[in-house]
Write a protein that holds these residues in place. Structure first.
Motif, mmCIF file in Angstrom:
data_model
loop_
_atom_site.group_PDB
_atom_site.id
_atom_site.type_symbol
_atom_site.label_atom_id
_atom_site.label_comp_id
_atom_site.label_asym_id
_atom_site.label_seq_id
_atom_site.Cartn_x
_atom_site.Cartn_y
_atom_site.Cartn_z
ATOM 1 N N ALA A 162 49.851 14.346 28.794
ATOM 2 C CA ALA A 162 49.572 15.553 28.988
ATOM 3 C C ALA A 162 48.217 16.416 29.394
ATOM 4 O O ALA A 162 48.654 17.277 30.846
ATOM 5 N N HIS A 163 47.747 15.680 29.335
ATOM 6 C CA HIS A 163 46.179 16.434 29.897
ATOM 7 C C HIS A 163 45.810 15.909 31.363
ATOM 8 O O HIS A 163 45.572 16.714 32.383
ATOM 9 N N GLY A 164 47.122 14.913 32.081
ATOM 10 C CA GLY A 164 46.215 14.238 33.683
ATOM 11 C C GLY A 164 47.002 15.126 33.932
ATOM 12 O O GLY A 164 47.714 15.455 35.532
ATOM 13 N N GLU A 165 48.450 15.874 33.666
ATOM 14 C CA GLU A 165 49.532 16.370 34.185
ATOM 15 C C GLU A 165 49.208 17.611 34.501
ATOM 16 O O GLU A 165 49.351 18.481 35.136
ATOM 17 N N ALA A 166 48.033 18.290 33.566
ATOM 18 C CA ALA A 166 47.709 19.478 33.733
ATOM 19 C C ALA A 166 46.528 19.542 34.985
ATOM 20 O O ALA A 166 46.658 20.361 35.554
ATOM 21 N N ASP A 268 55.208 11.370 37.061
ATOM 22 C CA ASP A 268 54.521 11.617 35.420
ATOM 23 C C ASP A 268 54.727 9.544 35.286
ATOM 24 O O ASP A 268 55.733 9.162 36.175
ATOM 25 N N GLY A 269 53.462 9.196 35.143
ATOM 26 C CA GLY A 269 53.297 8.079 35.493
ATOM 27 C C GLY A 269 53.099 7.162 34.416
ATOM 28 O O GLY A 269 52.484 6.045 34.094
ATOM 29 N N ALA A 288 50.202 12.589 43.744
ATOM 30 C CA ALA A 288 48.963 13.019 41.816
ATOM 31 C C ALA A 288 50.347 12.406 41.021
ATOM 32 O O ALA A 288 51.450 12.189 41.197
ATOM 33 N N MET A 289 49.403 11.429 40.208
ATOM 34 C CA MET A 289 50.450 10.940 39.471
ATOM 35 C C MET A 289 49.209 9.914 38.588
ATOM 36 O O MET A 289 47.984 10.196 38.307
ATOM 37 N N HIS A 290 49.277 10.738 36.540
ATOM 38 C CA HIS A 290 48.782 10.458 35.394
ATOM 39 C C HIS A 290 49.079 9.127 35.280
ATOM 40 O O HIS A 290 49.928 8.545 35.335
ATOM 41 N N ILE A 291 47.978 8.277 34.388
ATOM 42 C CA ILE A 291 48.573 7.040 34.318
ATOM 43 C C ILE A 291 47.823 6.722 33.392
ATOM 44 O O ILE A 291 46.820 7.483 32.356
ATOM 45 N N THR A 296 49.996 1.901 29.359
ATOM 46 C CA THR A 296 50.480 0.696 30.860
ATOM 47 C C THR A 296 49.142 -0.206 30.284
ATOM 48 O O THR A 296 49.312 -1.768 30.374
ATOM 49 N N PHE A 297 47.617 0.101 29.783
ATOM 50 C CA PHE A 297 46.845 -0.825 29.339
ATOM 51 C C PHE A 297 46.146 -1.196 28.436
ATOM 52 O O PHE A 297 45.185 -1.283 28.068
ATOM 53 N N SER A 298 47.168 -0.799 27.248
ATOM 54 C CA SER A 298 47.278 -1.405 26.124
ATOM 55 C C SER A 298 45.898 -1.161 25.231
ATOM 56 O O SER A 298 45.979 -1.322 24.235
ATOM 57 N N THR A 299 45.853 0.001 25.234
ATOM 58 C CA THR A 299 44.566 0.729 24.994
ATOM 59 C C THR A 299 45.370 1.744 23.566
ATOM 60 O O THR A 299 46.925 2.426 24.085
ATOM 61 N N PRO A 300 44.576 1.081 22.444
ATOM 62 C CA PRO A 300 45.860 1.518 20.955
ATOM 63 C C PRO A 300 45.629 3.402 20.821
ATOM 64 O O PRO A 300 44.626 4.100 21.494
ATOM 65 N N HIS A 301 46.752 3.633 20.089
ATOM 66 C CA HIS A 301 47.100 5.030 20.182
ATOM 67 C C HIS A 301 47.898 5.079 18.932
ATOM 68 O O HIS A 301 48.897 4.520 18.830
ATOM 69 N N GLY A 302 48.368 6.774 18.974
ATOM 70 C CA GLY A 302 49.819 6.644 18.164
ATOM 71 C C GLY A 302 48.618 6.633 16.483
ATOM 72 O O GLY A 302 48.705 5.898 16.125
ATOM 73 N N GLY A 303 47.696 7.191 16.640
ATOM 74 C CA GLY A 303 46.949 7.587 15.270
ATOM 75 C C GLY A 303 45.639 6.078 15.452
ATOM 76 O O GLY A 303 44.838 6.379 14.391
ATOM 77 N N GLY A 304 46.337 5.560 16.301
ATOM 78 C CA GLY A 304 44.826 4.293 16.349
ATOM 79 C C GLY A 304 43.474 4.389 17.515
ATOM 80 O O GLY A 304 42.757 3.836 17.544
ATOM 81 N N GLY A 305 43.357 5.655 18.134
ATOM 82 C CA GLY A 305 42.028 6.733 18.810
ATOM 83 C C GLY A 305 42.643 7.389 19.748
ATOM 84 O O GLY A 305 43.841 7.201 20.644
ATOM 85 N N PRO A 306 42.009 7.564 20.356
ATOM 86 C CA PRO A 306 42.162 8.696 21.980
ATOM 87 C C PRO A 306 42.694 7.886 23.205
ATOM 88 O O PRO A 306 42.360 6.383 22.864
ATOM 89 N N GLY A 307 43.297 8.737 23.409
ATOM 90 C CA GLY A 307 43.899 8.118 24.930
ATOM 91 C C GLY A 307 42.874 8.170 26.204
ATOM 92 O O GLY A 307 41.816 9.046 25.999
ATOM 93 N N ALA A 308 43.694 7.685 27.336
ATOM 94 C CA ALA A 308 42.674 8.376 28.291
ATOM 95 C C ALA A 308 44.085 8.467 29.269
ATOM 96 O O ALA A 308 44.703 7.487 29.453
ATOM 97 N N GLY A 309 43.754 9.688 30.213
ATOM 98 C CA GLY A 309 45.272 9.797 31.071
ATOM 99 C C GLY A 309 44.695 9.957 32.790
ATOM 100 O O GLY A 309 44.936 11.201 33.218
ATOM 101 N N PRO A 310 43.515 9.242 33.365
ATOM 102 C CA PRO A 310 43.010 9.250 34.089
ATOM 103 C C PRO A 310 44.228 9.586 35.655
ATOM 104 O O PRO A 310 45.489 9.219 35.456
#
Ligand code: PLP
Length: 533
Positions: A162-166, A268-269, A288-291, A296-310
């Motif tokens: 969502a931050h990437g969309e912004a 929206d990627g 423009a597209m966020h990833i 896609t690249f398996s970093t933990p999320h959903g309470g398991g860690g922060p995300g990243a949206g290049p």
């Protein structure tokens, strides 16, 4: 007949005369109160000497009443949090088929790499000469993201999809302003099936959202886009594959129409995991597209860690990317932090340059898979979703006809209608069978949607059991065994909760004993005998 712990389900049910226990515990699953209920203010986990007499300097700000912090010993504290953690569900515990969320296995190699002290123990304000290795990793990850997507630039700092969309919307806004069109181009087209973050990001950036309906096959009709295009349109936000798990087959034509009208194409990627290594968004006309590295690249999320949206960007938008970004100079890599060095940049979207731990994990995932492995991950994700689809489609209904899906399969509630049950009832009954439910009621274009995304991580055995359990439930629903669904889950630490009330009227504050009754209404199944009064 479905077996459970070696017994038939019926026998297991008959063998349980009374579901309530004295303690409220269910076997070794321990009922646990809030820390304020089980701790006592007069207890403490450590022995401290009485402080010597001293004069405080708080003036009238001195606390007049005890703070009420709960006191527990170290083992009690440890048990409290371990018990709570055991009520959590996790991708490490079993299949997590939430459609759109891409809950895939987080390889432990990635974790080991992220914990290397050269990555884990650095500070964002350290002199750049002392973190060249970390910057090199960011630059390499950025390069591979551009290679995989066929794009020209990438903004690494956004912290989530969502931050990437912004970020993308703000870059588009800056590009429009640079052409002097900020007064006229106000509208962003968003298909009705879009993730809720899409219209929110467009509106948040000051655009007006105009919905575009899908045609009967669940994809977007270029004619419907053309109809809405004009000099007032700034951009379209399109998800591909879309949230119905379908590839937008007319995407190239839609991109051409958008560009002809002088507007930009935001993709929206979040579903890039379905096409990675197969199709490059840059070739499709995306600007423009966020990833979501955490999807896609398996970093933990959903309470398991922060995300990243290049956000990857085409040449049409690259100049408007936010600071900071990396540039390679004679002495090594340097973060361009000042707007004066990047006159086109729309500004800054996050304090620092990104989530280092997520970058390391995503890069480790890329390198350990290789080009062929990434392509295979996408193919296996699609194969697994179609395997689930093939296993269920004779019992459950599909909203957009009988055809293969991409990485997730969408069923709707039409097949449940004659049973009187809802998608929510079905999802809750899955919990009793030991499965985290799929995404329900999204996307909104399908009535009673049930969106299943198994990801590439699941084995055939895991998918076979999942399909068998859902078939068992579907037959039970069709046989009219409604009581099995109506109050489900029955086997979980909490029975059916009033989720609407919890969302609308959340009780987020602990109330002192005596006032507990009101706060507890509708809370646990059984009051624990240890409730403090
Ligand atoms: C997950 C998702 C998003 C939002 O990404 P976050 O990282 O959760 O902010 C946006 N669009 C789609 C289609 C998604 O699945």
């Amino acid at each position: 007949m479905l077996m459970r712990h070696g017994r038939s389900l019926e026998a297991a049910e008959a063998a349980v005369p009374e579901t309530r226990t004295f303690t409220g515990n269910r076997g070794l699953e321990i009922e646990e109160g809030l820390i304020f209920e089980i701790g006592r203010p007069e207890n403490t986990g450590v022995d401290l000497d009485e402080p010597a007499p001293f004069e405080h300097r708080l003036g009238s700000l001195e606390r007049q009443e005890p703070s009420g912090l709960p006191g527990l010993s170290e083992p009690e504290t440890m048990r409290h949090y371990v018990r709570l953690s055991r009520m959590n569900y996790a991708i490490d515990a079993g299949i997590y088929p939430l459609g759109s969320c891409t809950m895939k296995h987080n390889p432990r190699l990635n974790e080991a790499m992220a914990r290397l002290s050269g990555f884990a123990d650095i500070h964002p304000l350290q002199p750049q000469a002392s973190v060249q290795g970390a910057l090199e990793l960011i630059a390499e990850l950025a390069r591979w993201l551009m290679v995989l997507t066929g794009m020209d630039a990438v903004a690494m700092s956004p912290r989530a999809g969502a931050h990437g969309e912004a970020c993308g919307m703000m870059a588009i806004k800056a590009a429009i302003a640079a052409k002097g069109e900020e007064r006229t181009r106000k509208i962003v087209l968003v298909p009705e099936s879009a993730h809720g973050t899409n219209p929110a990001s467009a509106a948040g950036a000051g655009f007006e959202v105009r919905p575009v309906p899908a045609r009967a096959d669940g994809t977007l009709d270029p004619a419907a886009v053309q109809e809405r295009l004009g000099p007032d349109v700034a951009a379209i936000m399109l998800t591909n594959p879309n949230t119905c798990g379908l590839f937008e087959k007319d995407i190239v034509e839609i991109a051409a129409l958008i560009h002809e009208a002088g507007a930009y194409f935001y993709c929206d990627g979040a579903n890039f995991n379905a096409i990675m290594g197969k199709t490059r968004p840059g070739d499709l006309g995306v600007d423009a597209m966020h990833i979501n590295l955490h999807k896609t690249f398996s970093t933990p999320h959903g309470g398991g860690g922060p995300g990243a949206g290049p956000v990857v960007l085409s040449p049409r938008l690259a100049a408007y990317a936010p600071v900071p970004f990396l540039c390679r100079e004679e002495g090594g890599l340097r973060l361009v932090e000042q707007q004066s060095e990047a006159p086109g940049a729309f500004g800054r979207i996050a304090a620092f340059h990104g989530q280092m731990g997520m970058f390391v994990r995503a890069y480790a995932y890329m390198l350990s898979h290789g080009a062929d492995g990434l392509r295979q991950a996408a193919e296996d994700a699609v194969l697994n979703a179609n395997y689930v689809r093939a296993g269920l489609r004779d019992l459950m209904s599909e909203p957009f006809g009988d055809r293969p899906c991409m990485h997730e399969v969408l069923f709707d509630g039409a097949w449940l209608k004659p049973t009187g049950l809802t998608a929510l009832d079905f999802a809750k009954a899955m919990i009793d069978e030991g499965f985290h439910p799929m995404t329900i009621y999204f996307p909104l274009v399908a009535h009673g949607a049930m969106l299943i995304e198994p990801t590439e991580s699941e084995s055939k055995a895991s998918l076979d059991l999942f399909i068998a359990a859902l078939r068992h439930l579907a037959f039970a629903a069709r046989r009219g065994e409604t009581e099995r669904f109506a109050g489900a889950p029955y086997q979980a630490p909490r029975e059916r909760l009033d989720e609407t009330r919890a969302a609308r009227n959340p009780i987020l504050k602990w109330t002192k004993p005596g006032h507990l009754k009101a706060a507890h209404e509708g809370r646990p199944r059984a009051a624990t005998p240890f409730t403090i009064t």
